[in-house]
Write an enzyme that holds these catalytic residues in place. Structure first.
Site, short mmCIF file in Angstrom:
data_model
loop_
_atom_site.label_atom_id
_atom_site.label_comp_id
_atom_site.label_asym_id
_atom_site.label_seq_id
_atom_site.Cartn_x
_atom_site.Cartn_y
_atom_site.Cartn_z
N CYS A 50 0.81 -1.23 0.00
CA CYS A 50 0.00 0.00 0.00
C CYS A 50 0.84 1.27 0.00
CB CYS A 50 -0.95 0.00 1.20
SG CYS A 50 -0.17 -0.45 2.76
N HIS A 101 -2.76 6.52 4.58
CA HIS A 101 -1.31 6.64 4.78
C HIS A 101 -0.85 8.01 4.27
CE1 HIS A 101 -1.21 2.56 5.90
NE2 HIS A 101 -0.62 2.00 4.86
#
Lengths: 348, 348
Positions: free
Chosen positions: A132, A252
């Site tokens: 990711c 994130h």
């Protein structure tokens, strides 16, 4: 196969967090499904999941589950992928694997469609979905690389707890509540459930994601380093990473320093190269306090880029702040994009 | 003056978060006080504060407050320092200023005793205490610079909310509670109380600390850049910073990439240079998951350093993770250290 065709689709790990996001994304994209098989471990088999108004019963994933399946999304951990992906391929299924099991295999394309869609032509049955934190960074770097070249990347991450799974998210909320109420709480999951020690994440920052390698870097950091080079097709690219877990549920963030090949470029030119680039939304206006933040990125497929600044010392150095929903572009959405690319390129 | 002497001490901003920590630190260090004056704005005057078992009434700070005061700690905002520090100096007081008012003045030493204590000899009445995020970084960099030279610093910060004041801390907790209970909450303080827009900090990360300058960097980032060069006495040092606020109450963390002058050095050698260095505690053992974290640094005067790794691409590149209590070494403790150094050097 034509673009009007429909496909038999399987989801391995349908009951997990990414599995849920895969189902949402497949539904919202109106992915051309003929039959949908929801698969899981024996433990989760038997659960009912609603998809487009119809109940589906989750079945245990076995080699035979893949008979007649055109494309299978794997998101049930590396060991499941290692055991079952080759079985699926044997039965003619194209596997899009969201684990790290095959990412660095020479024969497995590691694909972010905005960056290296063409690598799909080399697939041998398995396509790997990158980590990711890597995906969102390369989406932001590729438009810059194309226009100005790229020689060095140093990233410090600010990663969300959902990357460690649903239990970790529950732990963060339980622990936060305990601290607010003055109760003691013993963490058992974070930073890494299978590692020996566990630390408080609430109102804290933990500089460990995944276990440590012998060289003092974590596996997460080495994934960012190695996967970035592979996806961008630049083994010579300098990449360094420090990965940190924050008390954030989803999204994130990354503080990225880069050096480009060209000289005498301005931040405004890099910004222009990002505006309109596939998958990127520029949020960058200091005078209006506009910059990306995880709380604003949740539920969106885009990679948000802001704080684009020229380094004050090095003419070819620049700074970026890159944010994305780690469960979507970082996992489910990138996987579905890969499947859509396979259809578009007539590779399934 | 001799080391057995006692001093008339004033604290301007005694009712604030740093003021409280100053009192705690002065008490725990058994600082040689003759008389203690607790000063504040008119608004907070009249409050009673207990120090060493004795009630002190907080008085409004005026120019006359400094008559007979030997040393005054200022921590009540830049405008108060600008107005009253020169008045104190006129009356023979040595001012240790914790605001940014005088930090970049040529005639004002900017001091972190572990790094540039000797600069105190040049003081003209005012000594500036650096920005919290700068202090902890230079404490970690100085032992490395002394042994191996230093040419470049790139830092990404993970800063605690207490750096924005007590109201910001209250907002973080109120907001966290609201989110856990499913209630809506409108932030009014963070990221910068005097700026136009306010954003959620709970379960989020905000890449803005202080307001933005014209060049796209925030004042906090420029403080780290300019103050680091001044404290280390290296105008040629390359320094870049990206400053980010986290939902952490106390304890700033920093992901620091450096390039040293020397070649062929190993991470182990840098680690050794930090072990035993003044003010530094090395916490670095990946195999035991030992690394610094803000939750473990609270209430301690030390700067904690870990995750010391050599860059995989550049022979002279290294990575560090630096954590410290931003209210102590970042503010109160460094200020009291400066006062102790002044006594030791017989400068007051």
């Amino acid at each position: 196969m034509s673009q009007n065709q429909t496909y038999n689709v399987a989801i391995v790990g349908a009951t997990g967090a990414v599995g849920q996001q895969l189902l949402n994304t497949i539904e919202s994209r109106n992915f051309p499904i003929k039959n949908l098989s929801l698969l899981s471990s024996k433990r989760s088999a038997g659960k009912a999941i609603n998809f487009k108004g119809k109940e589906h019963t989750v079945e245990e994933a076995t080699p035979e589950s893949f008979e007649g399946v055109d494309v299978a999304f794997f998101s049930a951990g590396g060991s499941v992928s290692k055991a079952l992906a080759p079985e699926a391929v044997k039965r003619g299924t194209v596997v899009i694997d969201n684990t790290s099991a095959f990412r660095m295999d020479k024969d497995v394309p590691l694909v972010v469609p905005e960056v290296n869609e063409a690598a799909l032509h080399q697939h041998n049955g398995i396509i790997a979905n990158p980590n990711c934190s890597t995906i969102q960074m390369v989406v932001a770097l590729e438009p810059i690389r194309q226009k100005f070249g790229l020689t060095k990347v140093i990233v410090s991450t600010y990663q969300a707890v959902s990357g460690a799974g649903a239990q970790a998210v529950q732990e963060m909320y339980d622990e936060t509540k305990a601290i607010l109420e003055g109760r003691s709480f013993t963490p058992e999951i974070l930073p890494v459930s299978s590692d020996e020690k566990h630390y408080q994440i609430a109102f804290n920052a933990i500089p460990q994601i995944d276990k440590f390698e012998e060289n003092g870097y974590t596996f997460e950091e080495m994934k960012m380093i190695n996967e970035t080079k592979k996806i961008m097709g630049m083994p010579e690219l300098e990449v360094a990473a420090t990965c940190v877990r924050l008390p954030v549920e989803i999204g994130h963030s990354e503080s990225v320093y880069i050096e480009i090949e060209e000289s005498n470029r301005q931040a405004q030119e890099l910004k222009q190269s990002l505006e309109g680039a596939a998958g990127v939304v520029v949020q960058d206006n200091p005078s209006e306090q506009l910059y990306p933040m995880p709380a604003l990125a949740v539920g969106k497929n885009d990679v948000f880029v802001g704080r684009i600044r020229k380094d004050l010392d090095r003419d070819n150095g620049f700074h970026l702040w890159v944010v994305s929903d780690n469960l979507l572009k970082g996992a489910a959405w990138n996987s579905v994009q890969i499947a859509e690319s396979l259809i578009k390129l007539e590779l399934i």
